[in-house]
Each structure stands twice: as C-alpha cells, then as structure tokens.
Motif scaffolding. Sequence first.
Motif, mmCIF file in Angstrom:
data_model
loop_
_atom_site.group_PDB
_atom_site.id
_atom_site.type_symbol
_atom_site.label_atom_id
_atom_site.label_comp_id
_atom_site.label_asym_id
_atom_site.label_seq_id
_atom_site.Cartn_x
_atom_site.Cartn_y
_atom_site.Cartn_z
ATOM 1 N N ILE A 145 -18.365 -6.604 12.825
ATOM 2 C CA ILE A 145 -19.591 -7.069 12.177
ATOM 3 C C ILE A 145 -19.995 -6.732 10.679
ATOM 4 N N LYS A 146 -19.279 -5.405 10.408
ATOM 5 C CA LYS A 146 -19.569 -4.832 8.994
ATOM 6 C C LYS A 146 -19.124 -6.005 7.986
ATOM 7 N N ASN A 147 -17.927 -6.207 8.213
ATOM 8 C CA ASN A 147 -17.310 -6.942 7.104
ATOM 9 C C ASN A 147 -17.967 -8.190 6.693
ATOM 10 N N PRO A 148 -18.206 -9.051 7.613
ATOM 11 C CA PRO A 148 -19.150 -10.274 7.461
ATOM 12 C C PRO A 148 -20.544 -10.145 7.002
ATOM 13 N N LEU A 149 -21.055 -8.992 7.448
ATOM 14 C CA LEU A 149 -22.324 -8.651 6.846
ATOM 15 C C LEU A 149 -22.148 -8.296 5.432
ATOM 16 N N ALA A 150 -21.180 -7.460 4.964
ATOM 17 C CA ALA A 150 -21.055 -7.272 3.630
ATOM 18 C C ALA A 150 -21.043 -8.376 2.651
ATOM 19 N N GLY A 151 -20.597 -9.686 3.139
ATOM 20 C CA GLY A 151 -20.196 -10.708 2.440
ATOM 21 C C GLY A 151 -21.874 -11.435 2.433
ATOM 22 N N ILE A 152 -22.462 -11.347 3.600
ATOM 23 C CA ILE A 152 -23.734 -12.166 3.589
ATOM 24 C C ILE A 152 -24.589 -11.325 2.546
ATOM 25 N N THR A 153 -24.675 -9.966 2.505
ATOM 26 C CA THR A 153 -25.509 -9.140 1.457
ATOM 27 C C THR A 153 -24.977 -9.819 0.221
ATOM 28 N N GLY A 154 -23.913 -9.660 -0.276
ATOM 29 C CA GLY A 154 -23.145 -9.920 -1.628
ATOM 30 C C GLY A 154 -23.867 -11.367 -1.779
ATOM 31 N N ALA A 155 -23.680 -12.304 -0.997
ATOM 32 C CA ALA A 155 -23.855 -13.872 -1.351
ATOM 33 C C ALA A 155 -25.427 -13.910 -1.451
ATOM 34 N N ALA A 156 -26.345 -13.092 -0.751
ATOM 35 C CA ALA A 156 -27.829 -13.223 -1.053
ATOM 36 C C ALA A 156 -28.060 -12.559 -2.275
ATOM 37 N N GLN A 157 -27.490 -11.296 -2.898
ATOM 38 C CA GLN A 157 -27.877 -10.923 -4.060
ATOM 39 C C GLN A 157 -27.591 -11.815 -5.283
ATOM 40 N N LEU A 158 -26.452 -12.524 -5.095
ATOM 41 C CA LEU A 158 -26.184 -13.528 -6.145
ATOM 42 C C LEU A 158 -26.890 -14.752 -6.185
ATOM 43 N N LEU A 159 -27.286 -15.190 -4.939
ATOM 44 C CA LEU A 159 -28.325 -16.149 -5.251
ATOM 45 C C LEU A 159 -29.787 -15.709 -5.779
ATOM 46 N N SER A 160 -30.366 -14.650 -5.483
ATOM 47 C CA SER A 160 -31.441 -13.951 -5.775
ATOM 48 C C SER A 160 -31.295 -14.106 -7.250
ATOM 49 N N MET A 161 -30.468 -14.220 -8.120
ATOM 50 C CA MET A 161 -30.371 -13.903 -9.551
ATOM 51 C C MET A 161 -30.771 -15.268 -10.175
ATOM 52 N N VAL A 175 -31.437 -9.555 2.302
ATOM 53 C CA VAL A 175 -30.485 -8.315 1.821
ATOM 54 C C VAL A 175 -31.172 -7.033 2.600
ATOM 55 N N ALA A 176 -32.441 -6.994 2.577
ATOM 56 C CA ALA A 176 -32.814 -5.757 3.288
ATOM 57 C C ALA A 176 -32.521 -5.615 4.962
ATOM 58 N N GLU A 177 -32.475 -6.915 5.543
ATOM 59 C CA GLU A 177 -32.385 -6.828 6.829
ATOM 60 C C GLU A 177 -30.880 -6.667 7.208
ATOM 61 N N THR A 178 -29.882 -7.126 6.287
ATOM 62 C CA THR A 178 -28.501 -6.887 6.493
ATOM 63 C C THR A 178 -28.065 -5.433 5.996
ATOM 64 N N VAL A 181 -29.216 -3.617 9.333
ATOM 65 C CA VAL A 181 -28.195 -3.675 10.517
ATOM 66 C C VAL A 181 -26.723 -2.847 10.159
ATOM 67 N N SER A 182 -26.561 -2.997 8.717
ATOM 68 C CA SER A 182 -25.229 -1.923 8.410
ATOM 69 C C SER A 182 -25.546 -0.659 8.755
ATOM 70 N N ASN A 332 -38.957 -1.188 15.048
ATOM 71 C CA ASN A 332 -37.738 -1.024 14.017
ATOM 72 C C ASN A 332 -36.937 0.287 14.533
ATOM 73 N N GLY A 333 -37.231 0.728 15.478
ATOM 74 C CA GLY A 333 -36.346 2.072 15.924
ATOM 75 C C GLY A 333 -34.963 1.592 16.409
ATOM 76 N N THR A 334 -33.951 2.453 16.074
ATOM 77 C CA THR A 334 -32.722 1.931 16.456
ATOM 78 C C THR A 334 -32.310 2.425 17.818
ATOM 79 N N GLY A 335 -33.002 3.614 18.436
ATOM 80 C CA GLY A 335 -32.797 4.127 19.654
ATOM 81 C C GLY A 335 -31.425 4.793 19.803
ATOM 82 N N LEU A 336 -31.047 5.349 18.657
ATOM 83 C CA LEU A 336 -29.801 6.081 18.758
ATOM 84 C C LEU A 336 -29.939 7.655 18.614
ATOM 85 N N GLY A 337 -31.221 8.021 18.093
ATOM 86 C CA GLY A 337 -31.407 9.488 17.624
ATOM 87 C C GLY A 337 -31.308 10.412 19.094
ATOM 88 N N LEU A 338 -32.169 9.963 19.842
ATOM 89 C CA LEU A 338 -32.222 10.739 21.194
ATOM 90 C C LEU A 338 -31.030 10.567 22.043
#
Length: 383
Positions: A145-161, A175-178, A181-182, A332-338
């Motif tokens: 999941i992390k690999n395509p997620l990085a691609g989505i983040t980069g594409a969104a940053q380019l579009l925002s310009m 960008v914030a949501e990806t 998730v990362s 928005n808690g991850t549920g992983l701390g406890l």
Amino acid sequence: MSVDGRIWASLPMPAMVLDGDDRITAINPAAESYFKTTVRSLSGALVYDQLAIDAAIEEALQRVRDNRAALFINDVAVGTGERAPQSCSIQIAPMADTASAAGDGGTLLFIVTPREIAGRLGRSMHVESAARSAIGMAEMLAHEIKNPLAGITGAAQLLSMNLRNGDLELCDLIVAETRRVSKLLEQVEQFGNLRAPRLKSVNIHDLLDRARRSALVGFAAHMTIKEEYDPSLPPANADADQLLQVFQNLLKNAAEAADRPVGAGAGRAVSAAGQGGSIRIRTFYDSSLRVRRPDGRNARLPLQIEIIDDGPGLPPEIAAEIFEPFVSGRENGTGLGLALVSKIVADHGAVIGVDSSPGHTAFRLSLPVAPEGADGAADLAPS
C-alpha cells in the motif's frame, strides 16, 4: 485447628479463617496485601464488620455450617476501609476435622477471589492472540500500500501547483489524508517489527519519572501529573526501553482522555488550549497476582503501576476491546497505541488491565520482580 504454613502462605487468593462466632482468627499473606491490613489488626473482629460485602453474608455463613457444605457467591462487591469495593467471588467452606459443638458453630475458610485478577489474565491472553492475528494481516498489506500511496501524494502535490481556491483545497486534503494513512502503515510496521525484550533489573520509578518529564514538556504540558510512589518497591525484570514506551503511551492516552470533560462523547473534539485535567501515577506492591508460564511454572507479578485519569471514561461499546488493534475511542485515532502496549506487556510475561468509569479510568500494569543478581540482560522470546 492449625493451618499448614506452607500451603497457607502459597495461596494466591485472599483467604481468612473464621471461628464459630464469625470472628477472624487468621488471614494469609495474599489477604494482608490485598486488603492492606495485618492479622493483628483483624484478629478477633467480626468478618462482616471489617469487610463491606454487598450480600447477606451472615446467612451464607450459617448455611455453610448447617449443611456442612461449601458455598460459592459470584459477582459481589467487596471492600474495606482501605480499598474501594470491587467485584469478587466468595467461597466459604467448613474446615476439615472441625465438628460443630455446643457454643461453636464450626470453623470456616473464607476465600475472596477478585474478579479483576481473573478478568485481566483472560483478557491479556485474548488480546495478545487478536493483536498478532490482526497485525500479521496488516503487515502483509502495508508495504504494497505504501508504494502507490507515495505516488498519489506526489501526483496531488504536482497538481496543486497549478490550482486555486476550492480545487487547491481538495488537493491539500488528498495530500493530508495520504500522509495520515502512510503514518498508520508505519505504526503497523513498527508493531510487527518489535524485537523480543532484553530483560534486566530496572527501577520503574526512574522510567516513570522520565516518561512524566517528557509528557509535561509535550502532550501534557497543560496538565497536572501527580505521583504516589511506594519507595520500597524492588527492581522490575523488564526491558527499560520498551517499558518506557509503555509508560509514554499510557500517559499520552491518559492525557488525551483527561482533556475531555466528563460526559463528553468518544469523538468529541478538544479545544486547542485543552481542558487541563489531571493524571495520577501510583505504584504499590501486591503479592496476590500470579500467572502460569508456558512451561507450567507459576510466576508472581507483584509490582503494580497504575496510571489514572479523570476523563469521561471509556465508551462502553469498546471498553472490552480497548487493547485490540484498530480499536479507538478518539476521532481519527489509529487504535494501535494500546495494542502496542498490550504486545510489549505480553512479551514481558506481565499483564495489563483497565477499570473505567466516568471521571476515573485506571490502567494497571503488573510486572515481575527482577531475580537477585539480574544486572545483565537476557532475551525473552514472545510466548
């Protein structure tokens, strides 16, 4: 009738001997520790004058004597002047070789089994199994999941310009949501890659103080943290780094909970300034808790650490699963701390439990004492 000292001292549950008039003649070490009293202070006292028991205990004692048969009372509140009422089971049995005689109703054995102890042990084993299963599945997906997620983040940053106003806001949201998730996937990987603890003799008060100081300059800067330490506690047998992580996670959880006023919903937002609140860290010695190791040996967990907040308490619908992965009472808690806390504790051969109600939530960690001469470190593979 005399009680075999070896058997009496080794009973893990609080126990008392009552004479024919319902007066206490002996209590075992587990009872002294659990009820925070001594046999000298209780000797000759009526049991129902010393213990606050939410049941018709006098009738129950008489029934045992009349029938010469044991009696079990489940889920009854038992307390003392030093300990608040807790849900327990009570066992009352006639002592062997004590026949009823005139003026003597017969000697009885009176055992109190705190439900808290049995419940914590059961939940600990269940939580560890659920955690391993859920995290194992998540680990298999995290890398992919992390690999395509990085691609989505980069594409969104380019579009925002080349975007403005509403479209730009949408790209920023992507960008914030990806990134969120990362970050979650990184926590999953951290959970799965946690090494086996390296056990050695550690001072839990030193670790608690480090965690407290870190909290007060960070997430709990606007809060009050009080310490109630038992200075006589012996060292624990633990991995210092991992135990520090447990304390930090529990303090962070308590700070987030105490920031919400009593009566607030699980997902209610907190103002940027925070609501304040207080956290109490308490340590004490309790010899009544024991567990059975995978090799069949009994192990004592007498070192108790409680982290208590005055927040609204756990939502009832998740209270029983709070240590399981991806279960959270916060928006928005991850549920992983406890869940990570539960895994570290289980890998140490220790247990953790929680008692929660509005205005009072206490996480209680029970640890083993370091064996004499345990200054070095040793690996402990997860059970």
